[in-house]
Design an enzyme around this catalytic site. Structure first.
Site, PDB file in Angstrom:
ATOM      1  N   ARG A 119      52.908  24.857  31.938  1.00 36.29           N
ATOM      2  CA  ARG A 119      51.826  24.113  31.329  1.00 36.29           C
ATOM      3  C   ARG A 119      52.514  23.234  30.509  1.00 36.29           C
ATOM      4  O   ARG A 119      51.949  22.211  29.819  1.00 36.29           O
ATOM      5  CB  ARG A 119      51.687  25.309  30.099  1.00 36.29           C
ATOM      6  N   LYS A 174      39.235  44.231  36.949  1.00 37.66           N
ATOM      7  CA  LYS A 174      38.557  45.070  36.205  1.00 37.66           C
ATOM      8  C   LYS A 174      36.661  43.645  37.174  1.00 37.66           C
ATOM      9  O   LYS A 174      37.480  43.076  36.712  1.00 37.66           O
ATOM     10  CB  LYS A 174      38.385  45.326  35.247  1.00 37.66           C
ATOM     11  N   GLY A 205      45.497  32.886  33.954  1.00 39.87           N
ATOM     12  CA  GLY A 205      46.277  33.037  33.410  1.00 39.87           C
ATOM     13  C   GLY A 205      46.864  33.395  34.486  1.00 39.87           C
ATOM     14  O   GLY A 205      48.350  33.133  34.961  1.00 39.87           O
ATOM     15  N   GLY A 224      41.388  31.514  29.177  1.00 40.42           N
ATOM     16  CA  GLY A 224      39.732  31.719  28.650  1.00 40.42           C
ATOM     17  C   GLY A 224      39.219  30.782  29.059  1.00 40.42           C
ATOM     18  O   GLY A 224      37.779  30.454  29.052  1.00 40.42           O
TER      19      GLY A 224
HETATM   20  P1  ADP Z   1      43.521  36.574  35.827  1.00 35.63           P
HETATM   21  O1  ADP Z   1      44.619  36.936  34.951  1.00 35.63           O
HETATM   22  O2  ADP Z   1      44.054  35.193  36.672  1.00 35.63           O
HETATM   23  O3  ADP Z   1      42.145  36.585  35.254  1.00 35.63           O
HETATM   24  P2  ADP Z   1      43.255  38.853  36.215  1.00 35.63           P
HETATM   25  O4  ADP Z   1      43.711  39.335  34.565  1.00 35.63           O
HETATM   26  O5  ADP Z   1      41.599  39.358  36.165  1.00 35.63           O
HETATM   27  O6  ADP Z   1      43.519  37.583  36.298  1.00 35.63           O
HETATM   28  O7  ADP Z   1      43.820  40.411  36.765  1.00 35.63           O
HETATM   29  C1  ADP Z   1      45.198  40.088  37.145  1.00 35.63           C
HETATM   30  C2  ADP Z   1      45.578  42.078  37.531  1.00 35.63           C
HETATM   31  O8  ADP Z   1      44.688  42.232  38.317  1.00 35.63           O
HETATM   32  C3  ADP Z   1      47.206  41.820  37.846  1.00 35.63           C
HETATM   33  O9  ADP Z   1      47.859  42.191  36.397  1.00 35.63           O
HETATM   34  C4  ADP Z   1      46.939  42.384  39.077  1.00 35.63           C
HETATM   35  O10 ADP Z   1      48.071  42.894  39.104  1.00 35.63           O
HETATM   36  C5  ADP Z   1      45.908  43.438  38.739  1.00 35.63           C
HETATM   37  N1  ADP Z   1      45.431  44.050  39.823  1.00 35.63           N
HETATM   38  C6  ADP Z   1      45.228  43.491  40.891  1.00 35.63           C
HETATM   39  N2  ADP Z   1      44.715  43.948  42.133  1.00 35.63           N
HETATM   40  C7  ADP Z   1      45.184  45.445  41.572  1.00 35.63           C
HETATM   41  C8  ADP Z   1      44.807  46.528  41.906  1.00 35.63           C
HETATM   42  N3  ADP Z   1      45.310  46.710  43.256  1.00 35.63           N
HETATM   43  N4  ADP Z   1      45.350  47.867  40.851  1.00 35.63           N
HETATM   44  C9  ADP Z   1      45.498  47.174  39.949  1.00 35.63           C
HETATM   45  N5  ADP Z   1      45.874  46.309  39.316  1.00 35.63           N
HETATM   46  C10 ADP Z   1      45.636  45.504  40.410  1.00 35.63           C
END
Ligand code: ADP
Ligand code: MG
Length: 408
Positions: free
Chosen positions: A42, A206, A359, A382
């Site tokens: 950043r 999620k 992020g 966000g």
């Molecule tokens: P972003 O911040 O880019 O929007 P998210 O917060 O939705 O992404 O997701 C990121 C998180 O999802 C990571 O910390 C990663 O460890 C977790 N993750 C990805 N695959 C799995 C999995 N199979 N089981 C548990 N956590 C997971």
């Protein structure tokens, strides 16, 4: 082509900066641990605008928030922008003064005596209680040393805070920097006019976090690739066993409806066909590849498998636009990172316009080693998602010149 959202908004290039005091609101909210910056993406993203302002002879006043400081004075050192000041000093090869109390008596002569091409950094904006309250009086105090206001803090532009909304409300000459411009242009391409085929790559923890994004983009997308923990909810919806993997029971219905929506429109939605699984997250030596879409009892899916990486790579190779939000696995653990990195490589190797949002996804792109080959990696977590969901960013709106009737 200028993004529609930017119509009427000035760019830093529109102003004569020579000898002008430029309040440059940045987003230096980077991970810092024990005084050491863990990831400076950043900060580096704001450099072109900082350098431009310096070259044009501006007196640059940098400002940013960092973390969520408590109000207790003794906690302040751990929320100080001091590591950022030191880092900027290295990156710019220029002395940068950190103003501890920008409104205090000691700061006044410094700000008043700033010379062309000099630069100061205001201490963490959130030390001021008025910042998060969008306080006009605080903004008026900053106005004392502001001739031109530039917003380069895309990641903070969805927040109605004093340095984002109240201050530009008081300034006549205001606009955006190069980073902000690129953020809006790239995200607007995704939101409004993606070249087809347009592939949406979703992963992360999620399903519930991604529903609004899916709803927003579903009419535009041609292909959806699903990895990460959210994939197990989709697999469950298709009747597969998913072992001990994370599943959101209340989103199984959403998943099957989405698959049906895509199918009925003749669009593709691909889910993992094999997996990397573990018995115990704390014991990576239990890691193995699960061949096939179903996962055995007691095992947990932590990454997409090799066959799925291939399948996703083929879809990405045919894409003209790609938006990626959500890692394919728990990429923070090296043993579970290969799927996410393989997908990152497949994206940059395709001829598509590739944009990363979120992020953790940005951190994943950075860790993949090919971050510079994406068309754009958004610095806004966000903010980028809110923008894609069609919401107006208050920080951007605050930069529009008042309508005639309002200014009378
Ligand atoms: P972003 O911040 O880019 O929007 P998210 O917060 O939705 O992404 O997701 C990121 C998180 O999802 C990571 O910390 C990663 O460890 C977790 N993750 C990805 N695959 C799995 C999995 N199979 N089981 C548990 N956590 C997971
Ligand atoms: Mg996240």
């Amino acid at each position: 082509m200028t993004a529609t959202s930017l119509r009427g908004i000035h760019s830093i290039e529109d102003f004569d900066l020579d000898d002008q005091r430029v309040f440059l609101r940045c987003d230096f909210n980077v991970p810092i641990s024990n005084g050491v910056i863990q990831d400076d993406y950043r900060i580096r993203a704001a450099l072109p605008t900082i350098q431009y302002a310096l070259e044009k002879g501006a007196k640059v006043v940098l400002a940013s928030h960092w973390g969520r400081p408590t109000k207790a004075l003794e906690d302040r050192p751990q929320f100080s922008l001091e590591p950022v000041a030191r880092h900027l000093n290295l990156l710019l090869d220029k002395e940068i003064l950190l103003l501890e109390d920008p409104r205090g008596e000691a700061a006044k002569p410094v700000l008043a005596g700033l010379k062309s091409s000099q630069i100061v950094l205001l201490e963490n904006l959130r030390f001021e209680t008025g910042e998060e309250a969008n306080d006009r009086e605080l903004a008026a105090a900053w106005l004392e040393f502001t001739d031109i206001y530039i917003n380069e803090a895309f990641g903070a532009s969805h927040r109605a805070h004093a340095s984002v909304v109240a201050l530009p409300g008081l300034v006549e000459k205001k606009g955006i920097g190069f980073l902000m411009k690129k953020e809006i242009e790239m995200l607007e391409t995704i939101r409004s006019h993606p070249a087809h085929p347009f592939t949406l790559v979703l992963g992360g923890a999620k399903v519930s976090d991604k529903i609004e994004l899916i709803d927003m983009l579903i009419d535009k997308v041609d292909v959806i690739l699903i990895g990460g923990a959210m994939a197990y909810t989709f697999l469950k919806a298709t009747g597969h066993s998913v072992g001990a993997s994370r599943v959101e029971g209340d989103k199984v219905k959403f998943a099957s409806e989405l698959m049906e929506r895509m199918r009925s429109r003749g669009k593709k939605l691909l889910v993992p066909q094999d997996h990397v699984v573990v018995k115990d997250l704390r014991d990576v030596s239990s890691t193995r590849v699960e061949v096939g879409a179903s996962i055995m009892e007691g095992w947990m899916g932590v990454d997409i498998g090799p066959q799925t990486r291939q399948l996703f790579a083929e879809a990405l190779a045919e894409s003209k636009t790609v938006f990626w939000n959500g890692p394919m696995g728990i990429f923070e653990t090296p043993e579970f990172s290969s799927g996410s990195f393989a997908v990152a490589h497949a994206m940059v190797e395709s001829s598509a316009t590739t944009v990363v949002g979120g992020g953790d996804s940005a951190a994943c792109a950075l860790a993949s080693g090919v971050v510079d080959r994406f068309s754009h990696v958004s610095t806004g977590g966000g903010a980028s998602l809110e923008f894609l969901q069609g919401q107006r960013l208050v920080g951007l709106e605050a930069l529009r010149p008042p309508k005639r009737s309002e200014s009378l």
